[in-house]
Design a protein around this motif. Structure first.
Motif, PDB file in Angstrom:
ATOM      1  N   ARG A   1       0.839  -1.191   0.000  1.00  0.00           N
ATOM      2  CA  ARG A   1       0.000   0.000   0.000  1.00  0.00           C
ATOM      3  C   ARG A   1       0.875   1.242   0.000  1.00  0.00           C
ATOM      4  O   ARG A   1       1.838   1.329   0.772  1.00  0.00           O
ATOM      5  CB  ARG A   1      -0.917   0.016   1.231  1.00  0.00           C
TER       6      ARG A   1
ATOM      7  N   LYS B   1       1.501   4.650   1.196  1.00  0.00           N
ATOM      8  CA  LYS B   1       0.996   5.372   2.363  1.00  0.00           C
ATOM      9  C   LYS B   1       1.198   6.880   2.281  1.00  0.00           C
ATOM     10  O   LYS B   1       0.372   7.655   2.746  1.00  0.00           O
ATOM     11  CB  LYS B   1       1.690   4.848   3.624  1.00  0.00           C
TER      12      LYS B   1
ATOM     13  N   LEU C   1      -3.932  -1.851  -4.000  1.00  0.00           N
ATOM     14  CA  LEU C   1      -2.591  -2.329  -3.688  1.00  0.00           C
ATOM     15  C   LEU C   1      -1.730  -2.298  -4.944  1.00  0.00           C
ATOM     16  O   LEU C   1      -2.215  -2.423  -6.059  1.00  0.00           O
ATOM     17  CB  LEU C   1      -2.644  -3.743  -3.120  1.00  0.00           C
TER      18      LEU C   1
END
Length: 583
Positions: free
Chosen positions: A405, A407, A424
């Protein structure tokens, strides 16, 4: 915190290149005068050669054979053909369409001029079948790759990964799409369907040609080869006739150096950008569609979009590329990609009813003693911070095995984009001076895997490293036959008549299945979760370079990866594994 860097050692030849400059350069190739005059080719679907019963699970396995061989491509109508080397003698290679849960064994037979290694990009394949760079198949040899196909539905792709020659092999044609379909998830969404009809791969690349129409070789390149001829599915600037309805397009950037910032423009309203929906990224469907007018697409990234042509009957819609994308050089027509010609006739649309020598951490891949830079424990979640301090260059970083992921993005021109945040990824694009934080779950397998820059010129000049998902001695799973990607039993074998006899093929596939590489994935993931729940109760900081944080999901290890740039007039290799010719 641990230090992890992306740096670049400048070779002497680079000192003459200078900095990356803006503006539009002249044609490098002969000028291409047939823009939007040839139709978009659709790669054919690959059919399995055999169906074999897995002796452990009793389920069907699909066995395929793919020959890597030379072929001719007539790129310029008024010049000689280009010589390419592709999977089954086409480029892009044939498209695999596999149902989730169906294991496959693909025998890649190398009858090309260079050694090869095949990476199924986006698959959590076991290490010996992941396309380790040094696990090469020489010409006249073959290797059997065993794939799980048990992840979420997604667009994967298979491409060459041979040490020192990845860019050359991929550039000359060794790339293709591999679609993992999950009918239980995708079909109820009523997305546009029908491969090659309303569900269409768009595989982008950029190349350069010699005056005689032959392909310019990237062999001597040390930084990037951006290419001034934009291809889609192997055809420069094609057109596609579409109906006034919704279409699902699967974008893949298979270029060795070029990135894209894509948009759609009506020919009747030049300068305007049409909206479309991003529905999936590298690892499959997003949590929700993201309505956008632009899509960043860097090397090896995949995004799936739904475009609704319903309001544009009888019009032409052009897929455009922006100028000054990252560090890329611009050429006269590099701002164009392809054209959609929308039929004037209305149709019923079921979908309308749905919703240099490049280094990492100062270490080149040839530095065998030091190239394993990270050792995440099996089943842990790690947060990696990737910082690009390599001057004006961009780097798409690919981490094998895992989906991660995105972030955070800082110190660059953009924040985390909506279509990055809602899904993802397995590739993240680092712009100049940018720092990106990613979070990945290192499971379900242990073993040694690679991570690297997917500018394939950089990769071939050693911008690769490895991480070792550590064996948990007390977990209860002794699977050491898959830890080493160079394990001899899985290596390439010399071609022989006997090896291709029906009985020998079935014997080999059943032997591979007998080791049970994939059928226990759900069990392994459950055991790993229970293992780390137990360990979390007494977790402490394990080293001075990583912060270990207990969570309800297990353990998260936060690791900082800083980057730096160094320059020198020469570079030194520390291994004899490199096979790239150097003058």
């Amino acid at each position: 915190m641990a230090s992890f860097s992306l740096s670049r050692t400048l070779l002497l030849v680079l000192s003459a290149v200078g900095s990356v400059s803006a503006g539009v350069d002249k044609w490098l190739s002969p000028q291409y005068k047939w823009t939007y005059q040839f139709p978009l080719p659709i790669p054919p679907v690959k059919a399995p050669s055999k169906t074999i019963i897995n002796p452990v699970t009793g389920k069907n396995m699909l066995y395929y054979e793919v020959e890597i061989k030379e072929f001719k491509s007539q790129v310029y109508p008024d010049r000689g053909p280009a010589t390419l080397w592709g999977y089954d003698g086409i480029s892009p290679g044939p498209t695999f369409i596999v149902e989730k849960g169906t294991e496959t064994v693909v025998r890649f037979i190398n009858n090309a001029r260079l050694a090869n290694s095949v990476h199924l990009h986006g698959s959590y394949s076991r290490a010996p079948f992941d396309g380790w760079a040094e696990d090469i198949t020489p010409p006249g040899w073959y290797k059997d790759y065993y794939y799980p196909n048990s992840q979420s539905a997604r667009t994967l792709w298979y491409h060459d990964h041979a040490i020192d020659h990845t860019a050359e092999n991929a550039y000359y044609g060794q790339a293709g799409a591999y679609i993992l379909h999950d009918p239980s998830i995708e079909d109820p969404l009523n997305l546009p369907s029908g491969y090659g009809i309303h569900d269409i791969p768009l595989i982008l690349s950029a190349k350069q040609y010699n005056p005689d129409g032959s392909l310019f070789s990237p062999e001597a390149e040390t930084t990037s080869l951006y290419g001034d001829i934009i291809h889609v599915n192997g055809q420069p600037w094609p057109f596609l006739r579409v109906e006034p309805r919704k279409y699902r397009f699967r974008f893949l950037d298979a270029s060795i150096s070029r990135s894209f910032l894509l948009s759609l423009e009506r020919d009747t309203k030049v300068g305007s950008k049409l909206s479309f929906d991003v529905i999936a990224s590298d690892a499959g469907l997003l949590t929700a569609p993201q309505r956008v007018t632009e899509l960043y697409l860097s090397m090896a990234e995949r995004y799936e979009v739904v475009v609704d042509f319903g309001a544009y009957a009888g019009e032409n819609i052009t897929l455009k590329n922006a100028r000054e994308v990252g560090a890329d050089r611009d050429y006269p027509d590099s701002d164009k990609v392809m054209r959609f010609i929308v039929s004037p006739d209305p149709v019923d649309d079921p979908a309308q009813r749905s919703n240099g020598e490049w280094k990492i951490n100062g270490v080149s891949f040839a530095d065998v003693a030091n190239r394993v830079l990270a050792r995440p424990k099996r089943g842990t979640v790690e947060v990696w911070e990737l910082e690009n301090s390599s001057g004006g260059w961009t780097h798409p970083i690919h981490i094998h095995l895992v989906d991660f992921r995105v972030k955070k993005r800082v110190s660059g021109k953009r924040s985390v984009l909506p279509y990055e945040a809602q899904g993802l990824k397995d590739v993240v694009w680092l712009g100049p001076g940018e720092t990106v934080t990613v979070e990945a779950h290192y499971a379900p397998w242990d073993g040694v895997y690679m991570f690297h820059c997917h500018n394939l010129i950089h990769e071939d000049h050693e911008m690769m490293a490895a991480f070792n998902v550590s064996v948990l001695q007390d977990l209860g799973y002794d699977e050491t036959q898959y830890i080493d990607p160079m394990e001899e039993r899985w290596r390439a074998r010399k071609e022989s008549v006997e090896a291709f006899e029906d009985g020998k093929i079935e014997e080999r596939v059943k032997e591979m299945a007998g080791y049970r590489p994939y059928d226990k994935v759900a069990e392994v993931e459950s055991v790993l979760e229970e293992y780390w729940e137990t360990k979390t109760k007494a977790v402490t900081t394990t080293t001075t370079t990583a912060q270990v944080v207990p969570t309800s999901a297990g353990v998260i290890i936060t690791t900082s990866f800083k980057t730096s740039t160094t320059s020198s007039s020469s570079s030194t290799k520390t291994s004899s594994t490199s096979t790239k010719k150097r003058d």
